[in-house]
Design an enzyme around this catalytic site. Structure first.
Site, PDB file in Angstrom:
ATOM      1  N   ARG A  37       0.834  -1.200   0.000  1.00 29.25           N
ATOM      2  CA  ARG A  37       0.000   0.000   0.000  1.00 29.25           C
ATOM      3  C   ARG A  37       0.880   1.266   0.000  1.00 29.25           C
ATOM      4  NH1 ARG A  37      -5.270   2.252   3.156  1.00 29.25           N
ATOM      5  NH2 ARG A  37      -4.725   4.426   2.792  1.00 29.25           N
ATOM      6  N   ASP A  79      -4.858  -8.071  -4.404  1.00 27.20           N
ATOM      7  CA  ASP A  79      -4.680  -8.640  -3.065  1.00 27.20           C
ATOM      8  C   ASP A  79      -5.723  -9.732  -2.882  1.00 27.20           C
ATOM      9  OD1 ASP A  79      -3.078  -7.307  -0.403  1.00 27.20           O
ATOM     10  OD2 ASP A  79      -4.597  -8.842   0.039  1.00 27.20           O
ATOM     11  N   CYS A 121      -7.374 -10.967  -6.052  1.00 26.49           N
ATOM     12  CA  CYS A 121      -6.614 -12.016  -6.735  1.00 26.49           C
ATOM     13  C   CYS A 121      -5.785 -12.769  -5.713  1.00 26.49           C
ATOM     14  CB  CYS A 121      -5.705 -11.345  -7.770  1.00 26.49           C
ATOM     15  SG  CYS A 121      -4.307 -12.317  -8.311  1.00 26.49           S
ATOM     16  N   TYR A 146      10.804 -19.510   5.405  1.00 24.58           N
ATOM     17  CA  TYR A 146      10.639 -18.134   4.892  1.00 24.58           C
ATOM     18  C   TYR A 146      11.947 -17.682   4.249  1.00 24.58           C
ATOM     19  CZ  TYR A 146       9.846 -13.022   5.012  1.00 24.58           C
ATOM     20  OH  TYR A 146       9.713 -11.685   4.682  1.00 24.58           O
TER      21      TYR A 146
HETATM   22  N1  LIG Z   1       7.141  -6.690   7.398  1.00 22.17           N
HETATM   23  C1  LIG Z   1       8.420  -7.064   7.358  1.00 22.17           C
HETATM   24  O1  LIG Z   1       9.112  -7.069   8.388  1.00 22.17           O
HETATM   25  C2  LIG Z   1       9.054  -7.434   6.063  1.00 22.17           C
HETATM   26  C3  LIG Z   1       8.328  -7.805   4.959  1.00 22.17           C
HETATM   27  N2  LIG Z   1       8.968  -8.181   3.797  1.00 22.17           N
HETATM   28  C4  LIG Z   1       8.195  -8.599   2.635  1.00 22.17           C
HETATM   29  O2  LIG Z   1       7.414  -7.514   2.169  1.00 22.17           O
HETATM   30  C5  LIG Z   1       6.273  -8.007   1.483  1.00 22.17           C
HETATM   31  C6  LIG Z   1       5.042  -7.289   2.002  1.00 22.17           C
HETATM   32  O3  LIG Z   1       4.893  -7.604   3.360  1.00 22.17           O
HETATM   33  P1  LIG Z   1       4.194  -6.642   4.433  1.00 22.17           P
HETATM   34  O4  LIG Z   1       3.641  -5.455   3.764  1.00 22.17           O
HETATM   35  O5  LIG Z   1       5.099  -6.503   5.549  1.00 22.17           O
HETATM   36  O6  LIG Z   1       3.027  -7.619   4.909  1.00 22.17           O
HETATM   37  P2  LIG Z   1       1.460  -7.391   5.096  1.00 22.17           P
HETATM   38  O7  LIG Z   1       0.953  -8.625   5.718  1.00 22.17           O
HETATM   39  O8  LIG Z   1       1.198  -6.080   5.754  1.00 22.17           O
HETATM   40  O9  LIG Z   1       0.948  -7.264   3.583  1.00 22.17           O
HETATM   41  C7  LIG Z   1       1.015  -8.357   2.689  1.00 22.17           C
HETATM   42  C8  LIG Z   1      -0.179  -8.314   1.765  1.00 22.17           C
HETATM   43  O10 LIG Z   1      -0.092  -9.443   0.898  1.00 22.17           O
HETATM   44  C9  LIG Z   1      -1.405  -9.987   0.783  1.00 22.17           C
HETATM   45  N3  LIG Z   1      -1.371 -11.399   0.433  1.00 22.17           N
HETATM   46  C10 LIG Z   1      -1.029 -12.444   1.223  1.00 22.17           C
HETATM   47  N4  LIG Z   1      -1.230 -13.592   0.572  1.00 22.17           N
HETATM   48  C11 LIG Z   1      -1.693 -13.267  -0.663  1.00 22.17           C
HETATM   49  C12 LIG Z   1      -2.105 -14.026  -1.790  1.00 22.17           C
HETATM   50  N5  LIG Z   1      -2.081 -15.378  -1.781  1.00 22.17           N
HETATM   51  N6  LIG Z   1      -2.524 -13.383  -2.888  1.00 22.17           N
HETATM   52  C13 LIG Z   1      -2.568 -12.015  -2.912  1.00 22.17           C
HETATM   53  N7  LIG Z   1      -2.221 -11.253  -1.881  1.00 22.17           N
HETATM   54  C14 LIG Z   1      -1.787 -11.873  -0.756  1.00 22.17           C
HETATM   55  C15 LIG Z   1      -2.033  -9.778   2.156  1.00 22.17           C
HETATM   56  O11 LIG Z   1      -3.445  -9.859   2.121  1.00 22.17           O
HETATM   57  C16 LIG Z   1      -1.516  -8.409   2.513  1.00 22.17           C
HETATM   58  O12 LIG Z   1      -2.383  -7.378   2.104  1.00 22.17           O
HETATM   59  C17 LIG Z   1       6.279  -9.521   1.689  1.00 22.17           C
HETATM   60  O13 LIG Z   1       6.785 -10.140   0.540  1.00 22.17           O
HETATM   61  C18 LIG Z   1       7.219  -9.714   2.876  1.00 22.17           C
HETATM   62  O14 LIG Z   1       7.817 -10.967   2.871  1.00 22.17           O
HETATM   63  C19 LIG Z   1      10.315  -8.127   3.687  1.00 22.17           C
HETATM   64  C20 LIG Z   1      11.077  -7.745   4.737  1.00 22.17           C
HETATM   65  C21 LIG Z   1      10.532  -7.389   6.020  1.00 22.17           C
HETATM   66  C1  LIG Z   2      19.264  -7.491  12.837  1.00 22.66           C
HETATM   67  C2  LIG Z   2      18.420  -8.602  13.333  1.00 22.66           C
HETATM   68  C3  LIG Z   2      16.979  -8.467  13.055  1.00 22.66           C
HETATM   69  C4  LIG Z   2      16.258  -9.737  13.247  1.00 22.66           C
HETATM   70  C5  LIG Z   2      14.828  -9.692  13.507  1.00 22.66           C
HETATM   71  C6  LIG Z   2      14.041  -9.087  12.433  1.00 22.66           C
HETATM   72  O1  LIG Z   2      13.871  -7.903  12.421  1.00 22.66           O
HETATM   73  C7  LIG Z   2      13.422  -9.914  11.461  1.00 22.66           C
HETATM   74  C8  LIG Z   2      12.584  -9.405  10.541  1.00 22.66           C
HETATM   75  C9  LIG Z   2      11.940 -10.194   9.496  1.00 22.66           C
HETATM   76  C10 LIG Z   2      10.465  -9.922   9.304  1.00 22.66           C
HETATM   77  O2  LIG Z   2       9.683 -10.589  10.211  1.00 22.66           O
HETATM   78  C11 LIG Z   2      10.154 -10.406   7.921  1.00 22.66           C
HETATM   79  C12 LIG Z   2      11.446 -10.338   7.259  1.00 22.66           C
HETATM   80  O3  LIG Z   2      11.581 -10.530   6.052  1.00 22.66           O
HETATM   81  C13 LIG Z   2      12.540  -9.900   8.171  1.00 22.66           C
HETATM   82  C14 LIG Z   2      13.847 -10.675   7.937  1.00 22.66           C
HETATM   83  C15 LIG Z   2      15.037 -10.008   8.454  1.00 22.66           C
HETATM   84  C16 LIG Z   2      16.144 -10.971   8.734  1.00 22.66           C
HETATM   85  C17 LIG Z   2      17.286 -10.343   9.463  1.00 22.66           C
HETATM   86  C18 LIG Z   2      18.206 -11.350  10.102  1.00 22.66           C
HETATM   87  C19 LIG Z   2      19.395 -10.675  10.708  1.00 22.66           C
HETATM   88  C20 LIG Z   2      20.326 -11.542  11.557  1.00 22.66           C
HETATM   89  O4  LIG Z   2      20.161 -12.745  11.643  1.00 22.66           O
HETATM   90  O5  LIG Z   2      21.249 -10.976  12.086  1.00 22.66           O
END
Ligand SMILES: NC(=O)C1=CN([C@@H]2O[C@H](COP(=O)(O)OP(=O)(O)OC[C@H]3O[C@@H](n4cnc5c(N)ncnc54)[C@H](O)[C@@H]3O)[C@@H](O)[C@H]2O)C=CC1
Ligand SMILES: CCCCCC(=O)/C=C/[C@H]1[C@H](O)CC(=O)[C@@H]1CCCCCCC(=O)O
Length: 278
Positions: free
Chosen positions: A19, A36, A63, A151
């Protein structure tokens, strides 16, 4: 890359990082179709964004990205609506080790499928306009994470896939850039609604994550850098709290596969010097 008037397709845009990216792209004059699986939040977001940015500029499509037909239909709808898609953001993702097969289907298979659909449409050597594909990965796509091995695997796979396409000798002719957006923890629903059994060693994770949490807006800045820098094919952009966004150095080999390791960053694989990659 100038964003005004560009057609964008983005997955997982109802909330969170998707978003925030959608909003920022609209602010720059792009036109966005976001999809979404969550129709209620998706429609509410659509209504708010249409009010802010104009009904013709943003559209939601329900979707499930794991359904190949739905994903293709949503992408095609963006093409029909905007004339072409030049920016594709495969962003939808979940984190839940208890349903790791579904997680791999969303985080990996669907991002690969979304990339392939976008490439087929964009590639200049087959009549497209070119463009950029940004896959939302994670720092977990770059280093091992004992809290969530599946993951972590789902994200490593996307880095391998995305950077492999970037190295294709035809990349220049295709006119499509490939980028990985790799943030550490971000303050979204994914983090705040995480349940005890969804990952391992939750207490330790919470402790670590608390100190590192980014706001979605910080990730958006990094995303914009990836999209706007037209000389960064194959880029992996890490986003850490306090350090901002930094391109990851990569040691690749010549196209003969063995000799002369060098840092490369553009389709011709020659124009960037190692000192250019920060
Ligand atoms: N929040 C975090 O700490 C981090 C997130 N990411 C990545 O960022 C991306 C977005 O995550 P966030 O915004 O944090 O999560 P979020 O949960 O806030 O948003 C994810 C969105 O994807 C949608 N979604 C889930 N399954 C779906 C499906 N089968 N089809 C269509 N839509 C679907 C959900 O309904 C939701 O609106 C993900 O790929 C996540 O792995 C990467 C690093 C850190
Ligand atoms: C610097 C350590 C941070 C570890 C905890 C963290 O913030 C994890 C976040 C994850 C989130 O839930 C979804 C993601 O994709 C994030 C992954 C980040 C991985 C960092 C790992 C770092 C480490 O092992 O030192």
């Amino acid at each position: 890359m100038e964003l005004s008037g560009r057609g964008v397709f983005l997955t997982g845009g109802a909330q969170g990082i998707g978003r925030a990216i959608t909003t920022a792209l609209l602010d720059k004059g792009a036109k966005v179709l976001f999809c979404d699986v969550n129709a209620d939040i998706g429609k509410a977001t659509e209504a708010e964004l249409q009010k802010q940015c104009g009904a013709d500029n943003v559209m939601f499509q329900q979707c499930d990205v794991t359904n190949a037909d739905q994903l293709k239909a949503a992408f095609d709808q963006a093409v029909t609506k905007f004339g072409a898609v030049e920016i594709c953001c495969n962003n939808a993702g979940i984190m839940d080790e208890t349903i790791w097969e579904k997680m791999l289907a969303i985080n990996t298979t669907a991002q690969i499928r979304g990339s392939q659909i976008a490439l087929d449409h964009m590639r200049r050597d087959k009549g497209g306009r070119g463009g950029v594909i940004v896959n939302t990965v994670s720092i977990a796509g770059l280093i091992p994470c004992h809290w969530f091995p599946a993951y972590c695997a789902s994200k490593h796979a996307v880095v391998g896939y995305t950077t492999s396409w970037a190295r294709n000798p035809m990349a220049g002719a295709m006119g499509v850039r490939w980028c990985c957006l790799c943030p550490v923890s971000v303050n979204t629903d994914m983090m705040t609604s995480l349940q005890e059994d969804q990952i391992f060693d939750m207490d330790n994770f919470r402790e670590r994550a608390a100190d590192t949490m980014l706001q979605p807006e910080e990730v958006v800045q990094a995303f914009m850098r990836l999209v706007e820098d037209s000389d960064n094919n194959g880029a992996i952009l890490e986003v850490w709290r306090g350090k901002g966004a930094t391109y990851r150095k990569r040691q690749l080999v010549d196209m003969d596969g063995v000799s002369n390791p060098m840092v490369v960053d553009n389709p011709s694989q020659t124009s960037l010097k190692p000192s250019d990659v920060k």
